[in-house]
Every structure is written in C-alpha cells, then in structure tokens.
Design a protein around this motif. Structure first.
Motif, PDB file in Angstrom:
ATOM      1  N   THR A  77       0.281  86.446 -87.158  1.00  0.00           N
ATOM      2  CA  THR A  77       1.536  86.304 -87.771  1.00  0.00           C
ATOM      3  C   THR A  77       2.218  87.274 -88.762  1.00  0.00           C
ATOM      4  OG1 THR A  77       0.446  85.370 -89.839  1.00  0.00           O
ATOM      5  CG2 THR A  77       1.133  83.514 -87.962  1.00  0.00           C
ATOM      6  N   ALA A 105       7.947  78.022 -96.484  1.00  0.00           N
ATOM      7  CA  ALA A 105       6.629  78.262 -96.883  1.00  0.00           C
ATOM      8  C   ALA A 105       5.782  77.178 -97.308  1.00  0.00           C
ATOM      9  CB  ALA A 105       6.254  79.771 -97.348  1.00  0.00           C
ATOM     10  N   GLY A 108       5.482  74.322 -95.193  1.00  0.00           N
ATOM     11  CA  GLY A 108       4.720  74.713 -93.872  1.00  0.00           C
ATOM     12  C   GLY A 108       3.234  74.828 -94.390  1.00  0.00           C
ATOM     13  N   LYS A 112       0.698  73.684 -91.495  1.00  0.00           N
ATOM     14  CA  LYS A 112      -0.304  74.429 -90.948  1.00  0.00           C
ATOM     15  C   LYS A 112      -1.585  73.790 -91.094  1.00  0.00           C
ATOM     16  CE  LYS A 112       0.558  78.437 -89.915  1.00  0.00           C
ATOM     17  NZ  LYS A 112       0.205  79.652 -90.421  1.00  0.00           N
ATOM     18  N   ASN A 279       5.761  82.936 -90.383  1.00  0.00           N
ATOM     19  CA  ASN A 279       4.294  82.348 -90.535  1.00  0.00           C
ATOM     20  C   ASN A 279       4.101  81.445 -89.599  1.00  0.00           C
ATOM     21  OD1 ASN A 279       5.537  79.527 -91.315  1.00  0.00           O
ATOM     22  ND2 ASN A 279       6.164  80.518 -93.063  1.00  0.00           N
ATOM     23  N   ALA A 281       4.399  78.556 -89.099  1.00  0.00           N
ATOM     24  CA  ALA A 281       4.174  77.027 -89.447  1.00  0.00           C
ATOM     25  C   ALA A 281       4.981  75.856 -88.462  1.00  0.00           C
ATOM     26  CB  ALA A 281       4.084  76.818 -90.755  1.00  0.00           C
ATOM     27  N   THR A 309      -0.274  80.753 -94.342  1.00  0.00           N
ATOM     28  CA  THR A 309       1.071  80.564 -94.712  1.00  0.00           C
ATOM     29  C   THR A 309       1.572  80.872 -96.075  1.00  0.00           C
ATOM     30  OG1 THR A 309       1.576  78.725 -93.218  1.00  0.00           O
ATOM     31  CG2 THR A 309       3.040  78.982 -94.864  1.00  0.00           C
ATOM     32  N   ASP A 312       1.041  85.101 -95.804  1.00  0.00           N
ATOM     33  CA  ASP A 312       1.966  85.613 -94.850  1.00  0.00           C
ATOM     34  C   ASP A 312       3.416  85.684 -95.499  1.00  0.00           C
ATOM     35  OD1 ASP A 312       4.395  84.778 -93.005  1.00  0.00           O
ATOM     36  OD2 ASP A 312       2.794  86.467 -91.687  1.00  0.00           O
ATOM     37  N   THR A 313       4.048  84.462 -96.066  1.00  0.00           N
ATOM     38  CA  THR A 313       5.188  84.152 -96.577  1.00  0.00           C
ATOM     39  C   THR A 313       5.303  84.394 -98.139  1.00  0.00           C
ATOM     40  OG1 THR A 313       5.664  82.842 -94.696  1.00  0.00           O
ATOM     41  CG2 THR A 313       7.480  82.853 -96.608  1.00  0.00           C
TER      42      THR A 313
END
Length: 458
Positions: A77, A105, A108, A112, A279, A281, A309, A312-313
């Motif tokens: 990701t 996110a 998400g 996730k 991400n 998700a 997530t 990443d975000t």
C-alpha cells in the motif's frame, strides 16, 4: 483501440465515481457503527499488538509473523499513491482533498479490520500446507457455494490488476524518476529491478515477509523524518495550511496561480478516491497477506491489520499533503510526483528532489513485492497451486517491459480492475458482518474475564 480505451475510461469513471465512493465510505461507516467505534478506541491496542507480533509464534498457525504480515501489507500500500496520488488529489481537488482523505482513513480502519478478521477466520491450507486467505476464501467458506462466483470475480480482478497497478505501473514510475533525477536509462532500472524482485519472490511469502519487515519500517520512518524537515522549514505556514485544508473541505476554492479552482465535490471525490487508492481499505487486499500470519485469533490479526490504514494515510499521506500545502507549491499547476518533488526541493534546495526520488523508488519497489503475493494467491484460488511457479516467472519477466513501455492504457485498465475488487469484497463484508461482530465481542469479553483487558480505549 480507441473504442476500447473510451469504453474502459467510461467504466473507470463509474468505478471510481461518486456511487462507488459512497458505497466504500458508507460500508466503512456502517461497519464502524456495528463495532461501536472500536477501531478508533483501540488504536493504542493496535500498536501494542504490532510490537508483540514481531515473533513468528507457532509455525502451524501461519508462515510469517503478524508483524511481517503487516509489513507485507504496507509494502503493497505504501507506494506511488502516497507521493503521486496525494499530490494529484490536491492538484485537482485543492487542499480540502486532504481532509476527505483523512475521513476515508478513519472509516477505512473499520473496513480494514473487518477484511482481515474474515480473511483469517475463513482461511484454509493449500496443497503445500501453506495458509491461504482473503475475500475469495471468506466468500467461499463464509457465504457458501451459491456466492462462489463472487469469489472468482474478486480473484480475476485482483489477479489481472496486479500486473498493472502492482507491477508495470510501479516500475515505470521508478524508471521515470531515476531517469529524471540521476539519468539512469529506463532499461537499466527494469533489468536491475527484475533481478532483485526475482531473488525475493521466488522464495515465497517467507522471504517476502523478511524483506518487507527489514525495508518497510526504515523507508516509512526515513520518509516521515524528511517530511518533518519540510514542515519545520515552513513551520510558520502550518496554521495557514490547516486553515486552507479545513475551509476548502466544505467550500469551493477559486483559481489562483496555476491552480484552476475546484468545487467541493472535486475535493471530496479526489480526496476519497486517492485515499482508497493509497490505503486499499475496501479493496480486500490486506487480508490476503494477514492470512499468512502466525495467529490463532482473527481479531488480533484484525487489530494489527487496521493499523496499516492508520500508518499509510494518517501518517505518511498526511506528511506528503502537508508538505505540499505548507510549501505553497499546491497552486503551481503541477501534479503527481512532480508536485511532491517541488515541495521537497523548495524546502530543501539541492536535496529535496533527490530524497523524494529515492523514497519513490523504494516505495514502488516494495509495492511490487507486496502485490506479487496478492496476485499469486488470486491465481492460486483460480487455478490451484500449480500456477504458482509460472505466475512468479511471468511476474518477474513483466517488470522490464513496464520500465520502458508507455503505460497509459495499462494504467487505466489496472486502475479500473483495482476498483472493481471492492465490489465483491464489500458485499461479503456486509453479509458477514454478524460473524465479525460476534468474533469481536467474544474476544474482548474473554479478555475482560481473564483480567487482561487494557484500560486504554475505554
């Protein structure tokens, strides 16, 4: 060919258009409500689980440690989407796009979490004795044979999308960045990347997990530190940048400099779309790697997986977005990786562009590793374990072609297939949500009864 391009472009507009984005966000919010906001309340628990998951544990319950599984997910990701994707969202939707990326996110994390829980809970062993999981297995073992076509659809979308979004597009970005910054010929990038990727993926998930666990934490920390330097240089502009982000998340932004102006819908659409692209998700991919982790409890895997997530975000994409807005280059008219590079170069003359190029190359390299495993498991679901070796060979051979080929159509096709992965996954999550809620409730109830429940998150 023109007709085919137009057709795929129209489908892409639907796949990444408002209905799909509402479906992804709506499903995430629905799951967050069912879980009573547990993912947000348990962020601290998630980080603690990551730390505890560094050890492989019982080999009978998986092939790699939970930490290595998360790093494999992050390898897939954390890629060009964190650099070029964030920049594109801001260039088209304005600073407000970053706010909607954050919202994506937050909901998400619930998506996730649920993806990983069902992937681990319904995983199975293949003929080699290795664990295999993901949306296709959750559909097969959780929903039954009448829904099996949905699992096949996911595997086809994922198996094909991987060659574009997770392979050729990534190495193409690497080649362009290295040629622009260091004048490295594209074919050299392709050949070297092919050799390095081949040495890793031909060793299977165990080798991918080891490499990801070594490389991903380093690259994430190094990029965040470089981004913090950019923010430190522009520290006086941070309040103004935050004001721009929150104001234009809900109000249109006029044209200024090279920026053409954007309506609120553009900020929402591109913020959400690029956030999901980064991400993943809602796409279901994370569960494929987490299903290989050594764990006896699906909920613990979910708590670790949802942190992907967050990292990443909410951390890495935020660094990129804030650097672009704070440095003032967001209105320059540039887009993609070029805009991100400009933000770093303006703040760190002579070094910023080089740092961003190196980051882009490492991010893209690890994405190829992570997606190689996703694609492998999709084709294994479709064709059985006999497809593994041919798939790995084809995956490696495709890399140099991606480095030297014009990929406009390949990118469009892969992006469309990538988005289509969400449909089977979201349907399965909604249908399996009672199972997820029960597993979650039972897990925390058992921990409470055992006197192990942390006070954090209450």
């Amino acid at each position: 060919m023109e007709f085919l391009t137009t057709l795929v472009n129209d489908v892409n507009g639907l796949v990444w258009g408002p209905p799909m984005l509402v479906l992804i966000l709506g499903t995430g919010f629905f799951l967050m409500l069912l879980l009573r906001f547990m993912p947000l309340r348990r962020i601290g628990t998630g980080f603690a689980m990551i730390w505890r998951g560094r050890h492989r544990g019982d080999a009978a319950t998986g092939e790699i440690s939970p930490f290595e599984a998360l790093m494999t997910c992050l390898a897939a990701t954390v890629g060009t989407g964190n650099i070029a994707g964030v920049a594109t969202a801001i260039a088209v939707g304005g600073p407000g796009a970053l706010f909607w990326m954050w919202c994506t996110a937050l909901v998400g994390m619930a998506t996730k979490y649920c993806e990983v829980v069902v992937a681990v809970h319904f995983r199975e062993k293949d003929k080699r004795g290795e664990h295999a999981g993901g949306p296709m297995y959750a559909i097969k073992n959780g929903l039954g044979r009448k829904w099996l076509w949905l699992g096949f659809a996911f595997a086809i979308f994922g198996g094909l999308a991987g060659f574009g979004i997770g392979n050729m597009v990534q190495v193409n970005s690497m080649a362009q960045a290295l040629e622009a910054t260091f004048h490295v010929p594209g074919w050299v990038t392709g050949v070297v990347t092919m050799i390095l990727i081949g040495l890793v993926i031909l060793g299977g998930i165990k080798r991918i997990g080891v490499v990801a666990a070594s490389l991903v934490p380093f690259m994430c920390v190094a990029y965040v530190l470089a981004g913090l330097v950019v923010l430190a240089v522009n520290v006086d502009r941070i309040p103004e940048a935050l004001d721009l982000i929150f104001t234009h998340a809900f109000s249109p932004i006029a044209a200024t400099g090279g920026f053409a102006g954007a309506a609120v819908m553009a900020a929402i659409r591109f913020g959400v779309a690029r956030g999901i692209f980064s991400n993943e998700a809602g796409l279901g991919s994370a569960g494929i790697a987490q299903a290989a982790g050594t764990t006896s409890n699906a909920v613990e895997s979910g708590l670790i997986g949802m942190m992907g997530t967050f990292i990443d975000t909410l951390i890495i994409c935020s660094i990129t977005g804030l650097a672009i807005v704070c440095s003032g280059v967001w209105s320059s008219g540039k887009s993609g990786a070029e805009l991100s590079a400009m933000a770093f170069e303006v703040s760190m003359p002579g070094m910023g562009g080089i740092i961003l190029t190196i980051a882009l190359v490492i991010f893209a390299f690890t994405t190829i590793l992570g997606w190689s495993y996703y694609g492998e498991k999709c084709w294994e679901f479709l064709l059985g374990t006999k497809s593994t070796v041919p798939y790995r060979v084809i995956w490696v051979i495709a890399i140099p072609f991606g480095a030297i080929t014009q990929l406009d159509f390949a990118w469009l096709m892969a992006d469309t297939l990538n988005g289509l992965m969400a449909l089977p996954n979201l349907v399965s999550l909604i249908l399996l949500s009672p199972v997820i809620v029960k597993l979650t409730r039972d897990y925390f109830k058992n921990r409470a009864e055992a006197g192990e429940l942390s006070l954090q998150g209450k």
